[in-house]
Design a protein around this motif. Structure first.
Motif, PDB file in Angstrom:
ATOM      1  N   PHE A 130       0.838  -1.195   0.000  1.00 19.53           N
ATOM      2  CA  PHE A 130       0.000   0.000   0.000  1.00 19.53           C
ATOM      3  C   PHE A 130       0.875   1.248   0.000  1.00 19.53           C
ATOM      4  O   PHE A 130       1.859   1.329   0.731  1.00 19.53           O
ATOM      5  N   ARG A 131       0.491   2.214  -0.821  1.00 22.06           N
ATOM      6  CA  ARG A 131       1.199   3.487  -0.850  1.00 22.06           C
ATOM      7  C   ARG A 131       0.395   4.594  -0.167  1.00 22.06           C
ATOM      8  O   ARG A 131       0.956   5.468   0.472  1.00 22.06           O
ATOM      9  N   SER A 132      -0.926   4.572  -0.336  1.00 20.89           N
ATOM     10  CA  SER A 132      -1.719   5.649   0.261  1.00 20.89           C
ATOM     11  C   SER A 132      -3.198   5.287   0.277  1.00 20.89           C
ATOM     12  O   SER A 132      -3.663   4.448  -0.499  1.00 20.89           O
ATOM     13  N   MET A 133      -3.917   5.938   1.189  1.00 16.51           N
ATOM     14  CA  MET A 133      -5.378   5.896   1.237  1.00 16.51           C
ATOM     15  C   MET A 133      -5.831   7.299   1.625  1.00 16.51           C
ATOM     16  O   MET A 133      -5.598   7.745   2.748  1.00 16.51           O
ATOM     17  N   VAL A 134      -6.434   8.002   0.685  1.00 22.04           N
ATOM     18  CA  VAL A 134      -6.827   9.384   0.947  1.00 22.04           C
ATOM     19  C   VAL A 134      -8.276   9.611   0.546  1.00 22.04           C
ATOM     20  O   VAL A 134      -8.819   8.929  -0.329  1.00 22.04           O
ATOM     21  N   GLY A 135      -8.895  10.580   1.198  1.00 23.70           N
ATOM     22  CA  GLY A 135     -10.218  11.031   0.803  1.00 23.70           C
ATOM     23  C   GLY A 135     -10.086  12.211  -0.145  1.00 23.70           C
ATOM     24  O   GLY A 135      -9.142  13.000  -0.047  1.00 23.70           O
ATOM     25  N   ARG A 136     -11.037  12.324  -1.084  1.00 24.00           N
ATOM     26  CA  ARG A 136     -11.037  13.439  -2.036  1.00 24.00           C
ATOM     27  C   ARG A 136     -12.402  14.116  -1.959  1.00 24.00           C
ATOM     28  O   ARG A 136     -13.420  13.526  -2.317  1.00 24.00           O
ATOM     29  N   LEU A 137     -12.396  15.338  -1.472  1.00 24.62           N
ATOM     30  CA  LEU A 137     -13.620  16.092  -1.242  1.00 24.62           C
ATOM     31  C   LEU A 137     -13.884  17.012  -2.425  1.00 24.62           C
ATOM     32  O   LEU A 137     -13.024  17.810  -2.811  1.00 24.62           O
ATOM     33  N   ALA A 138     -15.078  16.884  -3.016  1.00 19.76           N
ATOM     34  CA  ALA A 138     -15.401  17.660  -4.213  1.00 19.76           C
ATOM     35  C   ALA A 138     -15.371  19.159  -3.932  1.00 19.76           C
ATOM     36  O   ALA A 138     -15.752  19.621  -2.851  1.00 19.76           O
ATOM     37  N   ARG A 139     -14.931  19.898  -4.913  1.00 24.33           N
ATOM     38  CA  ARG A 139     -15.014  21.356  -4.856  1.00 24.33           C
ATOM     39  C   ARG A 139     -16.488  21.757  -4.793  1.00 24.33           C
ATOM     40  O   ARG A 139     -17.331  21.131  -5.441  1.00 24.33           O
ATOM     41  N   PRO A 140     -16.850  22.770  -4.015  1.00 23.71           N
ATOM     42  CA  PRO A 140     -18.262  23.175  -3.927  1.00 23.71           C
ATOM     43  C   PRO A 140     -18.874  23.398  -5.306  1.00 23.71           C
ATOM     44  O   PRO A 140     -18.289  24.076  -6.157  1.00 23.71           O
ATOM     45  N   GLY A 141     -20.027  22.776  -5.532  1.00 24.26           N
ATOM     46  CA  GLY A 141     -20.742  22.952  -6.786  1.00 24.26           C
ATOM     47  C   GLY A 141     -20.414  21.936  -7.854  1.00 24.26           C
ATOM     48  O   GLY A 141     -21.109  21.862  -8.871  1.00 24.26           O
ATOM     49  N   LEU A 142     -19.358  21.122  -7.651  1.00 19.95           N
ATOM     50  CA  LEU A 142     -18.983  20.129  -8.655  1.00 19.95           C
ATOM     51  C   LEU A 142     -19.453  18.739  -8.243  1.00 19.95           C
ATOM     52  O   LEU A 142     -19.644  18.455  -7.064  1.00 19.95           O
ATOM     53  N   VAL A 143     -19.623  17.862  -9.254  1.00 16.36           N
ATOM     54  CA  VAL A 143     -20.060  16.495  -8.982  1.00 16.36           C
ATOM     55  C   VAL A 143     -18.886  15.524  -8.992  1.00 16.36           C
ATOM     56  O   VAL A 143     -19.049  14.355  -8.660  1.00 16.36           O
ATOM     57  N   VAL A 144     -17.685  15.986  -9.385  1.00 16.69           N
ATOM     58  CA  VAL A 144     -16.497  15.135  -9.380  1.00 16.69           C
ATOM     59  C   VAL A 144     -15.569  15.576  -8.261  1.00 16.69           C
ATOM     60  O   VAL A 144     -15.548  16.744  -7.873  1.00 16.69           O
ATOM     61  N   THR A 145     -14.791  14.616  -7.744  1.00 12.77           N
ATOM     62  CA  THR A 145     -13.938  14.884  -6.583  1.00 12.77           C
ATOM     63  C   THR A 145     -12.470  15.054  -6.951  1.00 12.77           C
ATOM     64  O   THR A 145     -11.655  15.333  -6.072  1.00 12.77           O
ATOM     65  N   ASN A 146     -12.127  14.883  -8.215  1.00 17.10           N
ATOM     66  CA  ASN A 146     -10.721  14.864  -8.622  1.00 17.10           C
ATOM     67  C   ASN A 146      -9.972  16.110  -8.159  1.00 17.10           C
ATOM     68  O   ASN A 146     -10.475  17.229  -8.254  1.00 17.10           O
ATOM     69  N   LEU A 147      -8.750  15.893  -7.684  1.00 17.74           N
ATOM     70  CA  LEU A 147      -7.935  17.011  -7.223  1.00 17.74           C
ATOM     71  C   LEU A 147      -7.632  17.974  -8.361  1.00 17.74           C
ATOM     72  O   LEU A 147      -7.512  19.184  -8.147  1.00 17.74           O
ATOM     73  N   SER A 148      -7.519  17.437  -9.587  1.00 16.68           N
ATOM     74  CA  SER A 148      -7.253  18.295 -10.745  1.00 16.68           C
ATOM     75  C   SER A 148      -8.429  19.212 -11.061  1.00 16.68           C
ATOM     76  O   SER A 148      -8.286  20.178 -11.812  1.00 16.68           O
ATOM     77  N   LYS A 149      -9.594  18.905 -10.485  1.00 14.73           N
ATOM     78  CA  LYS A 149     -10.782  19.742 -10.665  1.00 14.73           C
ATOM     79  C   LYS A 149     -11.074  20.591  -9.430  1.00 14.73           C
ATOM     80  O   LYS A 149     -12.187  21.088  -9.254  1.00 14.73           O
ATOM     81  N   GLY A 150     -10.084  20.734  -8.582  1.00 15.41           N
ATOM     82  CA  GLY A 150     -10.255  21.585  -7.410  1.00 15.41           C
ATOM     83  C   GLY A 150     -10.673  20.865  -6.152  1.00 15.41           C
ATOM     84  O   GLY A 150     -11.011  21.508  -5.149  1.00 15.41           O
ATOM     85  N   GLY A 151     -10.662  19.518  -6.178  1.00 15.92           N
ATOM     86  CA  GLY A 151     -11.001  18.761  -4.979  1.00 15.92           C
ATOM     87  C   GLY A 151      -9.962  18.944  -3.886  1.00 15.92           C
ATOM     88  O   GLY A 151      -8.825  19.353  -4.143  1.00 15.92           O
TER      89      GLY A 151
END
Length: 219
Positions: A130-151
């Motif tokens: 295992f390398r990591s286990m992280v949560g990704r919280l969506a940017r307000p107003g978006l339906v995707v959680t990706n960090l590249s989308k502001g998560g």
């Protein structure tokens, strides 16, 4: 060099062969008018995603039934009174890209923002670790959680404590690790040569773990 697989169809089909993984996979079908209408009638909400692609690009949330339909792409939501109107609009948005339809999972949230989890494993001389286990919280107003989308990235421990305070976070982390190892061995047996994997998990409000996507080039 680690083997890479771009097609979501290919990876989903591999896991669906095994009941231990299949119970965690949202229903997935090819994108067409009949499948979309049937899945909306059954689930009320679905996601349509490019068969090839990552980073949350092109993901659209679609909901509705009867005389009220809508979809959200990025921060733009469009509403329709007829299914055919919405479908024609979706065809224009998706352009020539191949899409699939995935059963919509109502993810646990933090202050109304959806959160999911990325668990990354890599193969070393000692085997898979295992390398990591992280949560990704969506940017307000978006339906995707990706960090590249502001998560926003949170530790897995903190994400579980804030989104599902009534459920044992320790138990859920252990459950995600166990499911990850099971699915990793499946993926390696189906696709020899993979050397790193990123599993995207969503937890619904009851705490059930859903496999949203598997990446062979996790960031």
């Amino acid at each position: 060099m680690s083997r890479q697989l771009a097609s979501k169809w290919l990876k989903t089909a591999a896991l669906l062969k095994y009941p231990v993984a299949a119970v965690h996979i949202p229903q997935t079908k090819a994108f067409n008018s009949g499948n979309l209408l049937n899945m909306l009638s059954h689930y009320g909400m679905v996601y349509i995603k490019p068969v090839v692609g990552g980073g949350g690009y092109g993901v659209i949330r679609v909901s509705g039934s009867g005389g009220a339909y809508r979809y959200t792409h990025m921060k733009i939501t469009r509403s329709f009174t007829q299914f055919d109107q919405m479908y024609r609009s979706l065809i224009r948005v998706k352009a020539r890209r191949r899409y699939l339809i995935q059963q919509g999972i109502h993810l646990a949230t933090i202050q109304g923002r959806p959160i999911d989890y990325r668990v990354k494993v890599v193969k070393t001389e000692r085997g898979w670790v295992f390398r990591s286990m992280v949560g990704r919280l969506a940017r307000p107003g978006l339906v995707v959680t990706n960090l590249s989308k502001g998560g926003t990235m949170l530790s897995g421990r903190r994400a579980l404590a804030l989104s599902l305070p009534h459920i044992s976070g320790k138990h859920k982390r252990r459950e995600m690790r166990s499911l990850t190892l099971t699915c990793t061995h499946i993926m390696e047996s189906q696709f020899p040569g993979v050397g790193q994997l990123g599993f995207d998990y969503g937890l619904d409000h009851s705490g059930k773990i859903w496999i949203l996507e598997v990446n062979t080039r996790p960031q």
